[in-house]
Design an enzyme around this catalytic site. Structure first.
Site, short mmCIF file in Angstrom:
data_model
loop_
_atom_site.label_atom_id
_atom_site.label_comp_id
_atom_site.label_asym_id
_atom_site.label_seq_id
_atom_site.Cartn_x
_atom_site.Cartn_y
_atom_site.Cartn_z
N SER A 280 -1.79 -17.99 16.03
CA SER A 280 -3.77 -17.16 16.65
C SER A 280 -4.46 -17.60 15.05
O SER A 280 -5.61 -17.05 15.29
CB SER A 280 -4.22 -16.61 17.82
OG SER A 280 -3.42 -15.54 17.50
N LYS B 88 -5.86 -9.46 15.69
CA LYS B 88 -7.37 -10.62 16.03
C LYS B 88 -7.84 -9.89 15.25
O LYS B 88 -7.91 -9.17 14.67
CB LYS B 88 -8.15 -10.27 17.25
CG LYS B 88 -6.70 -10.74 18.84
CD LYS B 88 -6.63 -12.63 18.44
CE LYS B 88 -6.09 -12.71 19.38
NZ LYS B 88 -5.44 -14.58 19.36
#
Length: 258
Positions: free
Chosen positions: A50, A91
């Site tokens: 991601s 993230k």
């Protein structure tokens, strides 16, 4: 007796002293750098894709242990949250408490408090256009929380997929356990701080001391090796000099200890 030859004029004794000093300083730098680094940094392996292209799946990263209150917009953080599976995730912080983060503007960029943000790490989507999100959203982040996005906005399961939950997809600052400073494998070095967030209130964070630490460890290792090599090198040099001296004066006997 050969020791008298090596220490003639004090040169050998000085060399031995400097050699010992180099080893001692090298040990302090090497061990000190390792201990300090272990206290400040935690290694992690990136679990998903991601964060590509910034972080590839399986990348080995060094993350500085920080308090969640130290985190700034644009930081790449490691966090754990029960609603996200309660396992370490990586993230990027897109917005902090009080911000209104939205996507997308007319040019496809993310906006924070109405200000468009440049994100050079984003890759083109299926149509070849770079956009900050394939789905539109607008969220006001609760105080004390962080809105987190992956750099691969087309595959990342991030705050956008949790917007129906408490906090509208954001996580508490207390969920942050570390901030990523460097990628050690594959060796990419320091992680760039995203200047697109620099103009917003609070600015961006500064890199941690990972490079000085690595420099101290490397310098320490070199000093230990150099200091440890002095003795054998000096002995070999003395033997070579002795053979040359004997060859220059055949039939004579070298006086030892004078």
């Amino acid at each position: 007796m050969s020791g008298n030859i090596r220490t003639k004029g004090g040169r050998g004794r000085l060399g031995s002293t400097l050699s010992g000093l180099a080893v001692a300083v090298g040990c302090v730098l090497f061990l000190g750098g390792l201990v300090w680094g272990a206290l400040l940094y935690q290694p992690y392996s990136v679990p998903t894709d991601s964060m590509t292209p910034t972080l590839d799946v399986g990348s080995k990263i060094l993350a500085q242990r920080v308090d969640g209150d130290e985190v700034r917009r644009g930081d790449v953080v490691v966090f754990t949250d029960p609603l996200w599976g309660d396992s370490p995730m990586v993230k990027r912080v897109a917005a902090v408490g009080g911000d209104t983060v939205a996507c997308c503007g007319a040019d496809g960029r993310l906006t924070v408090n109405g200000e468009p943000v440049d994100e050079p790490y984003l890759r083109p989507g299926p149509g070849g256009r770079i956009i900050a999100s394939g789905t539109e959203f607008s969220v006001t982040v609760p105080a004390g929380n962080l809105f987190l996005l992956g750099d691969d906005r087309h595959t990342s399961l991030d705050s956008r997929t949790h917007m129906e939950e408490a906090g509208q997809g954001s996580v508490p600052r207390s969920s942050v356990v570390a901030r990523v400073d460097a990628v050690v494998w594959p060796a990419k070095g320091l992680l760039d701080r995203p200047t697109g967030f620099a103009g917003l209130p609070g600015g961006i964070s500064e890199p941690g001391p990972v490079m000085p630490l690595l420099g101290a460890v490397a310098a320490g290792a070199l000093l230990v090796l150099a200091g440890g090599a002095y003795g054998p090198v000096a002995q070999r040099a003395a033997r070579i000099a002795k053979r040359r001296s004997a060859g220059a004066a055949p039939g004579t006997r070298e006086k030892v200890g004078t």
